[in-house]
Design a protein around this motif. Structure first.
Motif, short mmCIF file in Angstrom:
data_model
loop_
_atom_site.label_atom_id
_atom_site.label_comp_id
_atom_site.label_asym_id
_atom_site.label_seq_id
_atom_site.Cartn_x
_atom_site.Cartn_y
_atom_site.Cartn_z
N ILE B 76 0.85 -1.35 -0.02
CA ILE B 76 0.11 -0.04 0.08
C ILE B 76 0.94 1.21 -0.05
O ILE B 76 0.98 1.93 -1.05
N PRO B 288 -2.25 4.08 -4.68
CA PRO B 288 -2.97 3.41 -5.68
C PRO B 288 -4.34 2.89 -4.87
O PRO B 288 -5.26 2.83 -5.46
N VAL B 289 -3.95 2.13 -3.86
CA VAL B 289 -5.08 1.51 -3.19
C VAL B 289 -6.12 2.47 -2.58
O VAL B 289 -7.14 2.24 -2.80
N ALA B 292 -8.42 3.73 -5.33
CA ALA B 292 -9.08 2.92 -5.91
C ALA B 292 -10.44 2.68 -4.92
O ALA B 292 -11.59 2.52 -5.27
#
Lengths: 354, 354
Positions: B76, B288-289, B292
């Protein structure tokens, strides 16, 4: 000639195509005797050894391999090549090899960068990623006798077995087949596939894995296969909308396999948004995002991919063999079997679901 | 002497410490006259110019900068350095510079790798990441006169202003302060901070940002600050458990800011698991996590960090100035202001919440 002769040298000397030389080596019966004789003469004259077991790459003082690094794009599946880079750097370091990064906007620019790096004589070999149909890069590298290996097989049918093109790839077919069979074993009997539009070498390969598992193990017809097959670009929102439509149109669907974690995350959100939190979903890539939210996924075994790439470049043996170019021990292509990771997912509730 | 003289050369010549030379340059009044005279003589003799505005790094033919790449760890927040590497490669490429990767198990091994790469003469400068209290790498680099820049400030108090240590960093204090004020402006009046155990240069800096915003804008006492401050290792599960305990112990908490997206994701899951889906949470890193799943987060502006690092190395001007080492235009340290990204989060339901 300072370097080892290649299949292209033979083809030029015999005034035939590379394919014809390959035919003479592998299926001589289909080649006209006169042509065969000419090729065999050229092979002897050039002392061409298709199965040389010597270490392919004679590392110079630089001991450096170069790879293109793209700008960040998709943070979910896009991280795959970063994870490959980590594995490659680690495995290379263990062999005393450094990794040099460069950028290029497109394949033509990449060729130009490679040409410059070769001219500077500070790079021994290249690792290329994201191969595609009619890839001009690999053709150029073969023609110019530049040592390279690709992560990704050549997708043109004739090129797969080209001994001049070293490649390592992940067997998406078997990975997706295993994922589908896992859902069937857990009780699913109507499994949808969320993939990318054809033609896509990687995507079509994964789709075939789903299709074969369905045809082998479930009593579904051609019409069902068509209805259960969704093709969509690799974007979370697009996948979400497509999966909502799929599930609303067919309430009997009891499982989904997806060509990427991006698509799978979109599918999870879609399922949650229409009260189908229980729907089993399996993605592909085993991305950090997927891991964080408990998504089951097919892991590409990037450590093995990186090791395979280096072994091929260095002419070491190892990796899973799918193609031996004749003589034992001279492996030029590695197809890695991925492995399935099953997790207990977090339940997602989409923003407008309350 | 082939290279430019450094502050160490002056110190050696005058037989004083580096700090004394620095004092002579910056606060001459506190140095004994005899010592001052000796140092000034050495400065003239060596022609030491602390504020040389010439380009610092004379790139040789290799035009290569090396950086250590670690094995993948936390998917993460760990992706942060990958994103920095992408930005650095892109910015370097635009300047005709290549990035070379190497690995090292620890700081001592990293020094050894740097020594080898220097001996091979194929690297011009180094970019170091993840600086820490008493970092032996930067001391070694300064002593050995190796051009380098760190992403991360030196955390020892005296080193911050060392002109021999070029660094670029992100202002975690101001980022976390902005995040906290954003929650206050949206109505929160009792905001918890989920961070890492002290001492942690980065973590303590971010904690101070939260603390200052609270003290400035909310009517909370010392006891509240202590109760609202959670210290935990950077693991999703640990954060989840700690935040469940925090929220169950204090129902009035109406917002959380977190030192990383890993902690923030753990906090989101914790809040969802006890029916607090509405709790506003802001993370740090804009991973990015986080993107999303719609997590709000502080973005480290890695493009600016990469540009700043290269500008410092090359002696170009630019970046946000926090310390000018005397003469105008000679910037040796860049502190980048991060920016807050607010998103509409997905609602999460933890597995056992149904």
């Amino acid at each position: 000639m300072d370097r080892l002769p290649t299949i292209e040298d033979v083809a030029r000397a015999a005034q035939v195509s590379r394919q014809t030389v390959s035919n003479v080596l592998n299926t001589p019966a289909i080649v006209k005797p006169a042509t065969r004789k000419r090729v065999e003469t050229a092979i002897r004259k050039l002392d061409y050894r298709p199965h040389a077991s010597a270490r392919r790459l004679r590392m110079r003082k630089s001991s450096t391999i170069a790879i293109r690094l793209d700008p960040m794009t998709n943070g979910i599946s896009g991280a795959l090549l970063d994870r490959f880079l980590h594995a490659l750097t680690e495995q290379a370091d263990a062999r005393g090899i450094r990794i040099l990064l460069f950028t290029a906007a497109d394949p033509v620019a990449e060729i130009e960068q490679i040409r410059k790096l070769r001219a500077g004589a500070d790079v021994d070999a290249f690792v290329l990623t994201a191969t595609f149909h009619g890839d001009p890069r690999t053709e150029w590298l073969v023609q110019n006798n530049v040592p390279f290996v690709t992560f990704g097989r050549p997708w043109g049918a004739n090129d797969m077995n080209n001994p001049a093109h070293l490649w390592v790839d992940v067997d998406g077919f078997s990975g997706m087949r295993e994922a589908t069979i896992n859902l069937i074993d857990r009780g699913s009997s109507r499994i949808g596939f969320i993939g990318w539009p054809s033609p896509s070498g990687t995507g079509d390969d994964r789709r075939r894995g789903w299709q074969e598992a369905i045809q082998e193990r479930l009593d579904l017809g051609e019409g069902d296969l068509t209805a259960l097959n969704v093709s969509i670009e690799d974007r979370l929102e697009d996948a979400r909308d497509a999966v909502v439509a799929l599930l609303e149109g067919d309430a009997r669907i009891d499982g989904l396999v997806c060509a990427s974690d991006t698509l799978a995350l979109g599918a999870m959100i879609a399922a949650a948004s229409i009260g189908r939190n229980d729907l089993p979903i399996i993605g592909f890539d085993n991305s950090p995002v997927g891991q964080a939210i408990g998504l089951s996924s097919v892991d590409q075994s990037l450590g093995e991919v990186a090791a395979g790439a280096l072994e091929l470049l260095l002419g070491e043996t190892g990796g899973d063999l799918i193609h031996r170019d004749g003589a034992a021990g001279d492996i030029r292509h590695c197809l890695i079997t991925p492995h399935l990771v099953i997790r207990q997912p977090l339940r997602l509730l989409a923003p407008d679901a309350e």
